[in-house]
Design an enzyme around this catalytic site. Structure first.
Site, PDB file in Angstrom:
ATOM      1  N   HIS A  21      -2.139  -5.529  -1.075  1.00 23.68           N
ATOM      2  CA  HIS A  21      -1.536  -5.327  -2.399  1.00 23.68           C
ATOM      3  C   HIS A  21      -0.131  -5.926  -2.493  1.00 23.68           C
ATOM      4  O   HIS A  21       0.374  -6.153  -3.585  1.00 23.68           O
ATOM      5  CB  HIS A  21      -1.527  -3.837  -2.774  1.00 23.68           C
ATOM      6  CG  HIS A  21      -0.515  -2.997  -2.071  1.00 23.68           C
ATOM      7  ND1 HIS A  21      -0.825  -2.177  -0.999  1.00 23.68           N
ATOM      8  CD2 HIS A  21       0.809  -2.822  -2.278  1.00 23.68           C
ATOM      9  CE1 HIS A  21       0.257  -1.543  -0.601  1.00 23.68           C
ATOM     10  NE2 HIS A  21       1.265  -1.921  -1.360  1.00 23.68           N
ATOM     11  N   ASP A  47      -7.086  -3.106   2.398  1.00 22.41           N
ATOM     12  CA  ASP A  47      -5.697  -3.382   2.026  1.00 22.41           C
ATOM     13  C   ASP A  47      -4.952  -4.104   3.147  1.00 22.41           C
ATOM     14  O   ASP A  47      -3.781  -3.824   3.403  1.00 22.41           O
ATOM     15  CB  ASP A  47      -4.967  -2.083   1.653  1.00 22.41           C
ATOM     16  CG  ASP A  47      -3.678  -2.350   0.869  1.00 22.41           C
ATOM     17  OD1 ASP A  47      -3.553  -3.452   0.302  1.00 22.41           O
ATOM     18  OD2 ASP A  47      -2.803  -1.462   0.850  1.00 22.41           O
ATOM     19  N   SER A  64       5.649  -1.043   2.251  1.00 25.82           N
ATOM     20  CA  SER A  64       4.248  -1.452   2.354  1.00 25.82           C
ATOM     21  C   SER A  64       4.084  -2.630   3.298  1.00 25.82           C
ATOM     22  O   SER A  64       4.766  -3.648   3.172  1.00 25.82           O
ATOM     23  CB  SER A  64       3.704  -1.855   0.982  1.00 25.82           C
ATOM     24  OG  SER A  64       3.532  -0.733   0.166  1.00 25.82           O
TER      25      SER A  64
END
Length: 495
Positions: free
Chosen positions: A141, A171, A244
């Protein structure tokens, strides 16, 4: 950083035992009885175990240079008001975003169709180097919709990165920069990770590069609604947007996970963070490096959670497993002989405790692989062999039944389906539910639903249903309901 599924810890040692002197020094806790204190006949308690804290500074200075900052620019399609808000720099989670959208709506004639336009996308994240030649792992993402990806090292060198591939199901994305002799992180083993163990996160929250936060492992094998292919590691490490893709390290400086998501009602850290196990990430990384993409196995069934009511209905010793509520015709599960009402308890000997375990276990297998399923059917254990399909063909579904169950009689008004109704519902047998009251209504059953089975027995007549209810010894029955194209088991308490 996905949200809504969008201080380093302090260790306090309290000494409460009377007549005991406690000291904290050199990271160890020691105790001794006061000199001259009278002895008693009481059994002496064992001294507290030594408590030591990991040296986070050593890990940070040694492993920090292998953690990178990632900047992404790209474009995405959005409606006029969303695009305007994006241009204004308003986060969609910000309350002002909704205000802006309402303001924009007042500026447009009612009923006028919103136009789609390309708007710029800018994002930041983290990653870490796993190969000295410049191979980097991050979250998918982070680089979604990217047209240009820039990687910045701790020595402030910057490189244009190529996205070798991204796997939305786990992901995970893999980047490559044109560099040599880069520092790399050692990889650990998630299976050896223990709940309560200290862990460390390094990343770029809100763009603050090489930020270090620490905490403990809160749980393992967590299943999240939108990420059923990943058995997440839950921690209380402070993780925020920008973290992230960054590494989660153990006290030996080994990567055990990739920080991916937080559970938040505010958009920021609220004490619950989730990381992708490094075992899953490396498996996906190796596939992407070799072929440019990752593949996942598919069983072709919809499953739901086994609660206590279902366990009672199916005579299970405990509420564990994945209850099969629907099977894709001609799919791998159908060919293996799975039936609605089967409870899958193991895959190749690996226990399936919750329904979310099944997609995670199956998804990590290669398409075409043969697996052994241990299922519970009609009160007996059986083994089936299944050849897995490819998840890219058609993703598996996970059904859920969270409705509360009630007490009393079944409360259903039933009648046989007419031939035309059977054709419309695409079923061979079943009973139409004309009315639902009492415990069935409280459990979520509605008029117009089709009752396909009760406690795993096909519903062929009203009398048969009455017999099953009368013989139910556990005061609970499991109804297989079809509503439209969806099938789901519903537990109903009858006494």
């Amino acid at each position: 950083m996905n949200t809504r599924l969008t201080s380093p810890r302090a260790l306090a040692i309290a000494l409460a035992s009377a007549g005991v002197i406690g000291a904290v020094g050199g990271g160890a806790y020691t105790s001794a009885r006061a000199v001259g204190a009278p002895t008693t006949n009481a059994v002496a308690t064992a001294p507290a175990a030594m408590v030591t804290l990991p040296d986070f500074s050593t890990i940070t200075s040694r492993d920090g240079p292998a953690v990178v900052n990632i900047s992404v620019t790209g474009t995405m399609k959005a409606s006029d008001d969303e695009a305007a808000a994006e241009i204004q720099g308003i986060d969609p989670d910000d309350p002002m975003f909704q205000f802006f959208r309402r303001f924009q709506g007042q500026m447009n004639p009612r009923g006028q169709q919103q136009q789609q336009r390309e708007v710029p996308v800018r994002a930041q994240g983290s990653g870490f180097i796993v190969d000295p030649s410049g191979v980097i792992i991050t979250n998918a993402h982070v680089v979604k919709d990217a047209k240009e990806v820039t990687v910045k090292l701790t020595d402030r060198r910057e490189y244009r990165a190529k996205v070798l591939g991204a796997d939305a199901k786990t992901d995970i994305a893999v980047l490559k920069i044109d560099a040599k002799n880069l520092p790399v992180l050692a990889l650990g083993n998630t299976k050896d990770l223990k709940v309560g163990e200290w862990v460390l996160a390094i990343g770029s929250p809100f763009g603050f590069e090489n930020t270090v936060t620490a905490g403990v492992v809160s749980a393992k094998g967590r299943s999240l609604p939108d990420d059923s292919y990943v058995p997440f590691i839950q921690t209380d490490v402070a993780v925020n947007p920008g973290n992230s893709g960054g590494p989660l390290l153990n006290t030996r400086g080994e990567v055990v996970g990739i920080n991916s998501q937080i559970y938040s009602r505010s958009g920021g850290y609220q004490g619950v963070s989730f990381a992708i196990p490094i075992d899953v990430a490396i498996q996906v990384k190796d596939q992407i490096v070799a072929t440019g993409k990752a593949t996942h196995g598919r069983l072709g069934v919809a499953v739901q959670e086994v609660n206590q009511a279902f366990a009672d209905s199916f005579k299970l010793d405990k509420p564990e497993g994945a209850l099969v509520s629907n099977i894709e015709k001609g799919g791998p599960g159908d060919k293996a002989g799975l039936k609605a009402g089967d409870v899958i308890r193991k895959v190749d000997g690996q226990p399936i405790v919750s329904s979310g375990d099944l997609p995670a276990v199956i998804g990590q297998q290669a398409p075409g692989k043969k697996v052994t399923l241990e299922v519970w059917r009609q009160g007996e254990r059986q083994e089936l062999q299944a050849k897995l399909g490819d998840a890219s063909d058609k993703p598996a579904k996970v059904a859920k039944a969270d409705a509360d169950v009630g007490q009393g009689k079944l409360g259903l008004a039933l009648r046989p389906l007419q031939p035309q109704e059977k054709r419309e519902a695409a079923v061979d047998n079943g009973l139409l539910i004309e009315d639902a009251a009492g415990p069935s209504a409280q459990a979520g059953v509605q008029a117009g639903d089709v009752l396909l089975a009760i406690n795993g027995t096909p519903a062929q007549s009203v009398e048969q249903v009455r017999e099953v209810v009368a013989k139910a010894s556990n005061k609970s029955v499991a109804l297989l309901i079809q509503r439209g194209e969806d099938k789901i088991f519903v537990p109903v308490r009858i006494g």
